[in-house]
Write an enzyme that holds these catalytic residues in place. Structure first.
Site, mmCIF file in Angstrom:
data_model
loop_
_atom_site.group_PDB
_atom_site.id
_atom_site.type_symbol
_atom_site.label_atom_id
_atom_site.label_comp_id
_atom_site.label_asym_id
_atom_site.label_seq_id
_atom_site.Cartn_x
_atom_site.Cartn_y
_atom_site.Cartn_z
ATOM 1 C CG ASP A 183 -21.630 42.099 -39.172
ATOM 2 O OD1 ASP A 183 -20.620 42.541 -38.576
ATOM 3 O OD2 ASP A 183 -22.746 42.644 -39.121
ATOM 4 C CB CYS A 229 -22.502 41.915 -35.640
ATOM 5 S SG CYS A 229 -23.834 42.127 -34.452
ATOM 6 N N GLY A 230 -21.743 44.757 -35.406
ATOM 7 C CA GLY A 230 -21.667 46.164 -35.023
ATOM 8 C C GLY A 230 -22.124 46.410 -33.597
ATOM 9 C CB THR A 231 -25.379 46.342 -31.987
ATOM 10 O OG1 THR A 231 -25.948 45.203 -32.658
ATOM 11 C CG2 THR A 231 -25.749 47.632 -32.714
ATOM 12 N N GLY A 232 -23.352 43.791 -31.706
ATOM 13 C CA GLY A 232 -23.302 42.501 -31.012
ATOM 14 C C GLY A 232 -24.686 41.878 -30.884
ATOM 15 N N GLY A 265 -27.363 41.459 -33.296
ATOM 16 C CA GLY A 265 -27.856 40.550 -34.338
ATOM 17 C C GLY A 265 -27.204 39.185 -34.273
ATOM 18 C CG HIS A 309 -24.268 34.796 -12.074
ATOM 19 N ND1 HIS A 309 -24.841 35.926 -11.535
ATOM 20 C CD2 HIS A 309 -23.277 34.440 -11.208
ATOM 21 C CE1 HIS A 309 -24.229 36.241 -10.396
ATOM 22 N NE2 HIS A 309 -23.269 35.352 -10.183
ATOM 23 N NE ARG A 314 -27.546 32.662 -6.290
ATOM 24 C CZ ARG A 314 -26.262 32.942 -6.100
ATOM 25 N NH1 ARG A 314 -25.437 32.005 -5.650
ATOM 26 N NH2 ARG A 314 -25.778 34.135 -6.372
ATOM 27 C CG HIS A 315 -25.756 30.998 -10.718
ATOM 28 N ND1 HIS A 315 -26.564 32.106 -10.752
ATOM 29 C CD2 HIS A 315 -24.801 31.252 -9.791
ATOM 30 C CE1 HIS A 315 -26.120 32.999 -9.888
ATOM 31 N NE2 HIS A 315 -25.050 32.508 -9.289
#
Ligand code: RB5
Length: 150
Positions: A14, A71-74, A76, A104, A138-139
């Site tokens: 964004d 995005c700003g925080t990642g 959204g 993982h 296992r992952h």
């Protein structure tokens, strides 16, 4: 896992992520096979889902091997990408988190919080993500249980 120079990488952001996106493309263009830029390319205020959904669709169809979502925080843009069943977006603010997202969780999108890390740090995170393989074992069993049954 394909080497870096064979990867097609989708990238979406964004308005908060334009500068970081441009830096990543500039720095990695000679190293990856191709970037597919889903925008936005201006700092005009916009809505991250409008860019996240096309990126996530490109991961689902196989047009892109991996995605970078900024995005700003990642939050959204990662939340939106993760609405797509085949997408596993790992919000990462440290290289180690990005590596573990690959090892993982077999993450195929890395979420970047542009307002909380430097562009140099973002680049290191993306490079770590694109060069780390899934461990399997296992992952694999756990990753197979992520999708909601239809
Ligand atoms: C935009 O101001 C901001 O809300 C967006 O970039 C993101 O942080 C949302 O999760």
């Amino acid at each position: 896992m394909k080497p870096l120079n064979e990867l097609t990488v989708g990238i979406a952001n964004d308005h908060a992520g334009v500068e970081v996106k441009n830096y990543i493309i500039e720095q990695l263009s000679g190293k990856v096979k191709r970037f597919v830029n889903f925008g936005t390319d201006t700092t005009d205020s916009c809505d991250y889902p409008d860019y996240a959904h096309p990126l996530a669709t490109a991961i689902e169809t196989g047009e892109c091997d991996f995605g970078v979502a900024i995005c700003g925080t990642g939050n959204g843009i990662s939340i939106t990408c993760n609405k797509h069943q085949a997408v596993r977006a790992a919000l990462s603010w440290e290289e180690e988190i990005a590596k573990l997202g690959r090892e993982h969780n077999n993450a195929n999108v890395v979420g970047i919080p542009a307002r909380f890390i430097s562009k140099e740090k973002a680049l290191q995170i993306v490079e770590a993500f694109l060069t780390t393989d899934f461990e399997g074992g296992r992952h694999e069993r756990r990753v197979e249980k992520i999708a909601v049954a239809k």
